[in-house]
Scaffold this motif. Structure first.
Motif, PDB file in Angstrom:
ATOM      1  N   GLN A 149      39.613  31.855  33.899  1.00  0.00           N
ATOM      2  CA  GLN A 149      38.644  30.829  34.348  1.00  0.00           C
ATOM      3  C   GLN A 149      38.060  31.017  35.822  1.00  0.00           C
ATOM      4  N   PRO A 150      36.477  30.295  35.486  1.00  0.00           N
ATOM      5  CA  PRO A 150      36.523  29.847  36.996  1.00  0.00           C
ATOM      6  C   PRO A 150      37.181  28.915  37.865  1.00  0.00           C
ATOM      7  N   GLY A 151      37.987  28.982  39.226  1.00  0.00           N
ATOM      8  CA  GLY A 151      39.015  27.974  39.320  1.00  0.00           C
ATOM      9  C   GLY A 151      40.253  27.460  39.459  1.00  0.00           C
ATOM     10  N   ALA A 156      37.846  21.814  37.376  1.00  0.00           N
ATOM     11  CA  ALA A 156      38.015  22.852  36.931  1.00  0.00           C
ATOM     12  C   ALA A 156      39.297  23.566  35.985  1.00  0.00           C
ATOM     13  N   TRP A 168      44.948  25.230  40.289  1.00  0.00           N
ATOM     14  CA  TRP A 168      43.569  24.897  40.289  1.00  0.00           C
ATOM     15  C   TRP A 168      42.824  24.576  41.474  1.00  0.00           C
ATOM     16  N   GLN A 169      41.832  24.722  41.509  1.00  0.00           N
ATOM     17  CA  GLN A 169      41.235  24.390  43.150  1.00  0.00           C
ATOM     18  C   GLN A 169      41.189  23.098  42.284  1.00  0.00           C
TER      19      GLN A 169
END
Length: 107
Positions: free
Chosen positions: A31-33, A60, A55-56
């Protein structure tokens, strides 16, 4: 950056739990982030695990857990373990101020 911490007390089969956890981890890592992940197991006989995922940002992580595939994957953990999840952020290092971070504010 934020860290997702989930304490999981396993009530079912450990190998089944680990396989289900690995499927969730594989999905989340795509997943993104997503930044990184670590699994810890409590030393001793209790079947307790800590999941740590960086996580970022909180947005996210929120997007990842609301993804349509997530609920189906995490459903494989239900009945096998009791989760205690939380999202955490790093505090600034207080050691440079001379304050003891353990006892500061307890006097």
């Amino acid at each position: 950056m934020v860290t997702f911490v989930n304490k999981l007390t396993v009530h079912g089969d450990i190998e089944e739990f680990l396989a289900a956890k690995d499927r969730v981890t594989a999905h989340m890592s795509a997943q993104p982030g997503y930044v990184g992940h670590q699994t810890l197991r409590l030393v001793g006989s209790e079947p307790v695990f800590l999941e740590l995922a960086q996580w970022q940002d909180a947005a996210a992580h929120r997007a990842a857990v609301t993804h349509p595939d997530f609920q189906a994957l995490v459903g494989g953990l239900r009945g096998l373990a009791t989760p205690e999840p939380g999202l955490y952020e790093v505090l600034a290092d207080r050691s440079s101020t001379g304050a003891d971070p353990v006892t500061a504010g307890t006097r």
